[in-house]
Design a protein around this motif. Sequence first.
Motif: not given
Lengths: 554, 554
Positions: B465-468, B529-532, B538-539
């Motif tokens: 909920r924080c837009d990326d 979410l973790s970076e991975k 996104t992918e």
Amino acid sequence: MAAPSSNTCGAMERSIRERVPPLLTDLYQFTMAYAYWRTGRHLEPAVFELFFRDNPFGGGFSLFAGLHDCLLFLRSFRLTDEDVEFLRSVLPPDTDPAFFQFLRGLDCSGVTLRSVPEGTVVFARVPLMEVSGPLAVVQLLETSLLCLVNYASLVCSNAARFRLAAGPKRRLLEMGLRRAQGPDGGLTASRYTYIGGFDFSSNVQAGFLFGIPVAGTMAHSYVTSFTSLEEVWPQTLVAVNGEKDPVDIVSLTKGWLSRVCELLGAEPGKISEGELASFLSYAIAYPQNFLPVIDSYSVACSGLLNFCAVALALCELGYRPVGVRLDSGDLCRQSVDVHRVFRLCSEHFSISAFDSLIIVGTNNITEQSMAELNKKENAIDVVGVGTHLVTCTQQPSLGCVYKLVEVRGKPKMKISEDPEKSTVPGRKAVYRLVDAEGHPFLDLVCLAAEPPPEAGGSLNCYPLRCDDSCISVIPAQVACLRQDVFTKGQVTHPLCSAAETRAKVQGSLQTLHPRHKRLQEPDSYTVALSEKLHNLVTEIRKGSSNSRNFLLAN
Amino acid sequence: MAAPSSNTCGAMERSIRERVPPLLTDLYQFTMAYAYWRTGRHLEPAVFELFFRDNPFGGGFSLFAGLHDCLLFLRSFRLTDEDVEFLRSVLPPDTDPAFFQFLRGLDCSGVTLRSVPEGTVVFARVPLMEVSGPLAVVQLLETSLLCLVNYASLVCSNAARFRLAAGPKRRLLEMGLRRAQGPDGGLTASRYTYIGGFDFSSNVQAGFLFGIPVAGTMAHSYVTSFTSLEEVWPQTLVAVNGEKDPVDIVSLTKGWLSRVCELLGAEPGKISEGELASFLSYAIAYPQNFLPVIDSYSVACSGLLNFCAVALALCELGYRPVGVRLDSGDLCRQSVDVHRVFRLCSEHFSISAFDSLIIVGTNNITEQSMAELNKKENAIDVVGVGTHLVTCTQQPSLGCVYKLVEVRGKPKMKISEDPEKSTVPGRKAVYRLVDAEGHPFLDLVCLAAEPPPEAGGSLNCYPLRCDDSCISVIPAQVACLRQDVFTKGQVTHPLCSAAETRAKVQGSLQTLHPRHKRLQEPDSYTVALSEKLHNLVTEIRKGSSNSRNFLLAN
């Protein structure tokens, strides 16, 4: 969608019986029973009445439900050794051991239940059930009877309101199991929403136990579990009345999809292959029952196109696809768009089966959004309702109460400082007065000993909530509202199946004047006391304010 | 009030098992299972996640409950011949008969459940349960698991809010059975409100099955069933440590009543004799457990005077009366008046037992009115809550969902036009990050294959909920939030009693920072979410918008 099954009453009875052990009650029923027993009053004949004080949902009526479960409960009411041992462990240690002997022998052989038939339209403050029998026993029954009637009547009334909002033609599917109060809350909801006027339930166990027609096809997870057409297996289907050679339905569908895209000017690149694969797999499994959910990705850009392609391929092979389900967004607008595409395909490809495709809408439906369906243009044939139906969001509980009205033949009355909370004393008879057009217009509560009112005759009565003003009415017909349904431990009235009670509900609602059925601001229905009963109330009130000073007596 | 009993786990398990037959699910689970089976995908390894999208009641947290019931359900999941025959009757007639053979052999021996422990404080969008196993089987479990978790977590969270509103000292009694969704709704409510922080239930069966302490003494009907002192029998009571000769407690009480009236300047003529008779009868039955409801007529003019008289007589005989219950009107004001009279009697008659009398309040209590008890002057020791607790009036359902996240090792994601409805793909691990003061401050959702975050190390993550936008945090401690609780058909984690889970709830709430526990406008807790995992999302999003045109392929 699936067909109704027959009612397996034995299984149902087993289930209900196991659900309502005599311990499923408030502890104070047992502490009171002991106090009655200790003072030797436990066998005194007593009469309790069950009623509610306000129609639910701001409505003009309620439906009475739960009687069937109450009868099964009364019939099997008996404490086991294990129950009694548990009570021994929780009641105070100075409880006389002989009391537990008494509990062990308890049953409802001394209990009589007069009740409004299940599925009847009823109104606030009318005594729906009269439970008479030994004081300690009828007191013990309170919580269980309330529990069985309260939610059943509430959710049945809620379903009837959804049915009224939907109009008679639209078919209604109950699908609230996952949002109900645990497994049995869900089962109770399925049973009583069907009785209230729903057509199907998604709940398989409700079909199994109560013979309710069950329905459902697929969830989004089914759709998203597929990625590519390679997952479709077999890739063939045999035509209904054609050659025996299986046809390559994947290629057939791809061909149809191209033509549909061309017809609608759609971009093939936006169509989800996984969605198409899921539709194809489902269609191959159930070619006669094809009704996919089409909004997993985009209705307009993918779901609808995929549906049309698979459905056209099925039609080519002689099958009749059923329709689609929409589960998000503006259902009305989307249904109109979907319907337009169905008509276009029907005309363009000369496939008449597309004219009878149905559209199922399911998306957090409330009574209000159901009512709006009748105002806005839409093409929704079946509506699925879950959360707001089973949890009765608008009013999640019905306040039925169980009040003592007579002990040892003597009327009892609770005189509260809040007049709404005062009770009406004595054993009663209840009559429904019907006007010349066949509409009930007044429920008359009399003393049991009074002669019944006569059709065509004038009578005086005192409407409740009208502060002592008397009115005079002439009923065209008079019906006795309650009947003996349980006497001396035996159910004396045939137990109805859910379908039979459902028919009663519709019949009872049919006779009710539309002004009482309006969902918003209905006219209130009159409930009145007979002159004799009104006089008794006045007398007891007077008597209570002139009580002798017992401190000086003796 | 009564003492707690021991937990009879066997009986509880029996009851739950009978409550959740595999048919208690939506029909579409079976139609989908058939479609999977037909296309040969039914045994593909799949992973579903269970979570909710918003904390209930506008709060900052929820409690996770229902796991115990889920484990019993999984352990006994098996279709009987009767179940399968019923399914044959409702599934379309072209269903392959071999499918019913497959159903007959189904169980959860291939299912693994990783779950947050029952009774843990949890937050929106954290995957609480991960259910993995054969696609058709884990799909079939959906509705039952949702049904078991949704209401249990909702009502447990509601109880925790009432507990927070009440403060730690006040004792809380659940008494909602008659307003719940049928018998089992009431039983579920009693179990999970106890776990959420209530102290007692009125529901005897909940005591029997779950070892919950049960409580209760008398209803108004008990009081109004009495008319005169002649109904009191026996009229005597033996003193606790005195002579064996029974004392005439009726006369003794009359004497006390005169003195109480004199002390308080009350009019004896307004006192209800029937009420006094009912109190006396109850006191004779349960001299050590005297706690009557004192508002059947008038608290000030009758109930309180009658209570004091009987209680003083009991004290004279060496017994300790317990207290009173108020069930109408302004509970705060009345409790203060009642307490004042208790103090007056204690001082005037030198009866110190009157200093420890308790006051129970029960009158349509809401979370708000509970919170107000802490602001207004009052002397209420125990609060009984029914309707608003068990029906969760403020929000009568929790919207847990069950989403597919992986099939055959491949992450699955639902990409909805509504971003709130999109899912997070792949099999995951969930860590709770704790700050230096011991307060949890962030729940981190990672891919299962990632190494766990290290205490003291800095890590980047992406709050939902924080837009990326990326944030960097350093946890003082890291805890793995979920554990394996069911593997290969076996429960691998000890089943806790209701009391044990209740203790966990209090422990878990203890560590939560007050700013997240505020009932109104709490600070929202971060779930990230973790970076991975963020990169995977996104992918997949990108991949889906660049899909090949399969119509042109082949």
